[in-house]
Design a protein around this motif. Structure first.
Motif, mmCIF file in Angstrom:
data_model
loop_
_atom_site.group_PDB
_atom_site.id
_atom_site.type_symbol
_atom_site.label_atom_id
_atom_site.label_comp_id
_atom_site.label_asym_id
_atom_site.label_seq_id
_atom_site.Cartn_x
_atom_site.Cartn_y
_atom_site.Cartn_z
ATOM 1 N N ALA A 57 148.376 159.120 64.802
ATOM 2 C CA ALA A 57 147.849 160.204 65.634
ATOM 3 C C ALA A 57 147.406 161.387 64.782
ATOM 4 O O ALA A 57 146.359 161.997 65.035
ATOM 5 N N LEU A 58 148.194 161.719 63.759
ATOM 6 C CA LEU A 58 147.845 162.846 62.897
ATOM 7 C C LEU A 58 146.558 162.595 62.117
ATOM 8 O O LEU A 58 145.842 163.533 61.763
ATOM 9 N N GLN A 59 146.275 161.316 61.849
ATOM 10 C CA GLN A 59 145.063 160.978 61.105
ATOM 11 C C GLN A 59 143.859 160.723 62.012
ATOM 12 O O GLN A 59 142.762 160.472 61.531
ATOM 13 N N SER A 60 144.089 160.788 63.322
ATOM 14 C CA SER A 60 142.972 160.639 64.254
ATOM 15 C C SER A 60 142.334 162.003 64.480
ATOM 16 O O SER A 60 142.847 163.036 64.046
ATOM 17 N N ASP A 61 141.219 161.996 65.184
ATOM 18 C CA ASP A 61 140.538 163.255 65.495
ATOM 19 C C ASP A 61 140.857 163.757 66.898
ATOM 20 O O ASP A 61 140.286 164.744 67.356
ATOM 21 N N ALA A 62 141.750 163.076 67.586
ATOM 22 C CA ALA A 62 142.138 163.504 68.934
ATOM 23 C C ALA A 62 143.199 164.598 68.861
ATOM 24 O O ALA A 62 143.902 164.740 67.856
ATOM 25 N N LYS A 63 143.350 165.349 69.932
ATOM 26 C CA LYS A 63 144.423 166.329 70.013
ATOM 27 C C LYS A 63 145.750 165.588 70.136
ATOM 28 O O LYS A 63 145.858 164.626 70.902
ATOM 29 N N HIS A 64 146.754 166.032 69.388
ATOM 30 C CA HIS A 64 148.050 165.346 69.362
ATOM 31 C C HIS A 64 149.081 166.186 70.107
ATOM 32 O O HIS A 64 149.396 167.318 69.703
ATOM 33 N N ILE A 65 149.618 165.647 71.199
ATOM 34 C CA ILE A 65 150.544 166.374 72.062
ATOM 35 C C ILE A 65 151.848 165.584 72.149
ATOM 36 O O ILE A 65 151.840 164.396 72.469
ATOM 37 N N ARG A 66 152.977 166.249 71.885
ATOM 38 C CA ARG A 66 154.287 165.576 71.931
ATOM 39 C C ARG A 66 155.023 165.973 73.216
ATOM 40 O O ARG A 66 154.926 167.113 73.684
ATOM 41 N N PHE A 67 155.773 164.996 73.770
ATOM 42 C CA PHE A 67 156.629 165.321 74.918
ATOM 43 C C PHE A 67 158.064 164.944 74.591
ATOM 44 O O PHE A 67 158.327 164.049 73.775
ATOM 45 N N ASN A 68 159.010 165.636 75.209
ATOM 46 C CA ASN A 68 160.427 165.407 74.935
ATOM 47 C C ASN A 68 160.805 163.964 75.249
ATOM 48 O O ASN A 68 160.272 163.355 76.173
ATOM 49 N N HIS A 69 161.757 163.468 74.493
ATOM 50 C CA HIS A 69 162.101 162.055 74.553
ATOM 51 C C HIS A 69 162.432 161.586 75.972
ATOM 52 O O HIS A 69 163.357 162.101 76.620
#
Length: 377
Positions: A136-148
């Motif tokens: 995800a970090l190497q993609s060009d999309a926005k990276h959004i994390r959600f709690n486990h």
């Protein structure tokens, strides 16, 4: 001097009880491991069904000689892909040499079209595997994390997003906590928000579901499924399964697939053999579940704080890395082989012993482990 940081960084890790080293294993199976000519009970194997103990006929070509897009895509690869698609209900598949490569490749490759990446977002569980985070970090999309496993948090993230292309990413069974993703709820959210769902089922395939076909089989089938062959299947490699259009797109955009030598045909043949064994391993799955239940029951009697997990992965969080290493060494002196998992693999102050139960363990092995844990902890 140039590159002084290397020695300094290694020493810092050593001082913080975070230094990683390799152990040369002389022999191992799902029950025992031999290191420095000494045998231990092995509670650090991902060979959950004990299929790695089954003999394989080592025949066939060892190398594919080329990339899959040149001359490396062989009949045995197509046979394995077809078998996986038929079993899991997908149009097409791509084989990779490792699960890490498969996971990171999907996310990097899916979002590399400059006409669409500004309108794309990846929503990831915070405990997802490093390969998914890196992709995800190497993609060009926005990276959004959600709690486990927090579906309310994911819902809020999805509602705030204005992206057209939304991809929710989770593991089926989480590799360090051993708990499972709420697949039905993830599927419902993806439908409500016109998103896609991707599941890394590395630690579920072979163990969870009817015939061990994983956590995402049936009505809640994700748009993209990644399975690896090196866990319960006791082989090597991985596969991405998806709709034909997605696989066709990845064939155009995945640099790992395009520029890597194809999976060894010898390993593809091994994977086919092990896949058949996995499907027919109901007796091993029953033995595995019995062993997991025994372990959890005995731990409860001894007040050993195991995380809530009904899978082969049974973590015991000890907090500091030093505590985890000390417990590991104390167990080693009792002929038990366990791995201390430390940051950055797990969050700060959650270093742990990662116990893995297999179908090959005997009741006396588990009883010895729990009695030893009670004494050590």
């Amino acid at each position: 001097m140039a590159f002084d940081f290397i020695k300094h960084s290694v020493q810092q890790r050593r001082d913080a009880s975070l230094l990683r080293t390799r152990i040369c294993v002389e022999d191992a199976n799902a029950r025992h491991i031999v290191v420095n000519s000494k045998q231990y009970i092995n509670f650090a194997s991902n060979d959950y069904l004990g299929l790695g103990d089954c003999a394989l006929a080592a025949s066939g070509e060892s190398g594919s000689r080329s990339s899959s897009l040149v001359t490396g895509y062989l009949a045995i690869h197509k046979q394995l892909e077809t078998k996986l698609c038929d079993l899991l209900g997908y149009d097409a598949a791509l084989l990779f040499s490792s699960g890490f490569s498969a996971n990171s490749s999907v996310l990097k490759s899916l979002f590399n079209d400059q006409n669409t990446v500004k309108d794309s977002a990846i929503f990831q569980d915070k405990l997802n595997h490093a390969s998914l985070i890196d992709g995800a970090l190497q993609s060009d999309a926005k990276h959004i994390r959600f709690n486990h496993n927090d579906m309310n948090h994911l819902r809020a993230r999805l509602e705030k997003s204005h992206a057209t292309n939304k991809l929710i990413v989770s593991e089926g069974v989480f590799s360090m906590d051993g708990d499972t993703a709420p697949i039905e709820q993830l599927s419902a959210l993806k439908t409500q928000h016109n998103a896609w769902l991707m599941i890394d089922d590395a630690h579920a395939f072979g163990v969870v579901g009817e015939q061990g076909l994983g956590s995402a089989a049936g009505a809640n089938k994700p748009d993209i499924l990644v399975i690896t062959f090196g866990k319960a299947m006791a082989s090597q490699g991985a596969a991405i399964l998806a709709h034909q259009d997605i696989v066709d797109y990845l064939l155009q955009t995945s640099r790992e697939y395009t520029y890597s030598t194809a999976l060894s045909p010898l390993m593809a043949k091994s994977a086919l053999t092990q896949l058949d064994r996995l499907i027919n391993a109901d007796a091993q799955r029953h033995a595995l579940q019995s062993n997991i239940t025994l372990f959890k029951t005995l731990c409860a009697k001894k007040n050993i704080p195991v995380l809530a997990s009904n899978t082969p992965i049974q973590p015991i969080v000890l907090g500091s890395s030093e505590n985890a290493l000390q417990a590991q060494m104390a167990l080693k002196s009792r002929n038990i082989w366990l791995t201390a998992i430390r940051p950055p693999t797990v969050p700060h102050n959650t270093a742990r012993l990662r116990v893995t139960i297999t179908a090959a363990h005997q009741a006396e092995d588990i009883e010895h482990l729990v009695n030893s844990l009670s004494d050590v902890l």
